[in-house]
Design a protein around this motif. Sequence first.
Motif, PDB file in Angstrom:
ATOM      1  N   ALA A 184       0.823  -1.210   0.000  1.00  0.00           N
ATOM      2  CA  ALA A 184       0.000   0.000   0.000  1.00  0.00           C
ATOM      3  C   ALA A 184       0.856   1.258   0.000  1.00  0.00           C
ATOM      4  O   ALA A 184       0.426   2.319  -0.451  1.00  0.00           O
ATOM      5  CB  ALA A 184      -0.928  -0.001   1.207  1.00  0.00           C
ATOM      6  N   LYS A 185       2.099   1.126   0.472  1.00  0.00           N
ATOM      7  CA  LYS A 185       2.954   2.302   0.615  1.00  0.00           C
ATOM      8  C   LYS A 185       4.094   2.369  -0.395  1.00  0.00           C
ATOM      9  O   LYS A 185       4.694   3.427  -0.575  1.00  0.00           O
ATOM     10  CB  LYS A 185       3.538   2.346   2.033  1.00  0.00           C
ATOM     11  N   LYS A 186       4.423   1.237  -1.035  1.00  0.00           N
ATOM     12  CA  LYS A 186       5.593   1.208  -1.909  1.00  0.00           C
ATOM     13  C   LYS A 186       5.263   0.639  -3.295  1.00  0.00           C
ATOM     14  O   LYS A 186       4.372  -0.198  -3.448  1.00  0.00           O
ATOM     15  CB  LYS A 186       6.714   0.370  -1.284  1.00  0.00           C
ATOM     16  N   ALA A 187       6.028   1.093  -4.300  1.00  0.00           N
ATOM     17  CA  ALA A 187       5.882   0.595  -5.670  1.00  0.00           C
ATOM     18  C   ALA A 187       7.261   0.516  -6.318  1.00  0.00           C
ATOM     19  O   ALA A 187       8.188   1.237  -5.928  1.00  0.00           O
ATOM     20  CB  ALA A 187       4.974   1.507  -6.486  1.00  0.00           C
ATOM     21  N   ASN A 188       7.391  -0.377  -7.288  1.00  0.00           N
ATOM     22  CA  ASN A 188       8.603  -0.457  -8.107  1.00  0.00           C
ATOM     23  C   ASN A 188       8.287   0.102  -9.484  1.00  0.00           C
ATOM     24  O   ASN A 188       7.199  -0.128 -10.025  1.00  0.00           O
ATOM     25  CB  ASN A 188       9.079  -1.903  -8.244  1.00  0.00           C
ATOM     26  N   LEU A 189       9.232   0.819 -10.064  1.00  0.00           N
ATOM     27  CA  LEU A 189       9.031   1.416 -11.381  1.00  0.00           C
ATOM     28  C   LEU A 189      10.272   1.164 -12.228  1.00  0.00           C
ATOM     29  O   LEU A 189      11.395   1.404 -11.780  1.00  0.00           O
ATOM     30  CB  LEU A 189       8.770   2.917 -11.242  1.00  0.00           C
TER      31      LEU A 189
END
Length: 251
Positions: A184-189
């Motif tokens: 919910a707080k982190k993403a990879n791009l």
Amino acid sequence: DAERIHKQLDKGRIVIVAGFQGIDENENITTLGRGGSDTTAVVLAAALGAEQCEIYTDVDGIHTTDPRIFKNAAKIEQISYDEMLELASLGAGVIYTRAVECGKNYDVKIHVRSSTEEKEGTIITHEVPQMEGVVVSGATVQKDMAKIGLVGVDNVPGNAAKIFACLAKAKVVVNDIVQTEVSAKKANLSFMIGISDLAAAREAVERIKEEVNCESILARDDIAEISVVGVGMRTHYGVADKMFSALAKAK
């Protein structure tokens, strides 16, 4: 204004027009950039009301893939503007995107054919129903690619925009973009770029790293990109299965 050309054609004369150049807003003679000759030809065809524009080149048409890499590549008899734009943007260098865009915008068929052989080439035209029967029209391979991944970016609206604004400021051309939510707080791009832009892109994301609270940055320079294109994929399933099975078989 095509009137002058029409007058000469009406007299049975052959008109030769210089390609690759034009006039800017201040009436200075300037060049049209990469693919300018193809673009000149298509725009002239539109201005003259021609049924089609013939582009003569060193190959006999558009092929399903690069015949220099795969000898069994088949020539495509007819392809849509959108498919050709996609193939051209992915590295198919037979005709440039601006020429295809002009053909689409002004409804000019483009016939790509050989300058050394008297035979039919490939017609680039509007999509017709029978095109969907061909699931994959072509495949491209782009070598000399690089990939940058930003791991653990704060998953909040606006962070991706900040990253790509920084890359744009560094004049880095970005290809494919993949963003994955890991919590919910982190993403990879991650995104693909030409290897020549790797140093500039790495510097750009390092500058924005703290602002988007990125945990780490990964970079690879041993990447090639394979793409398949075809309007038929919209109505057929199993294409990805066949593609990845073929890649797995080839290891």
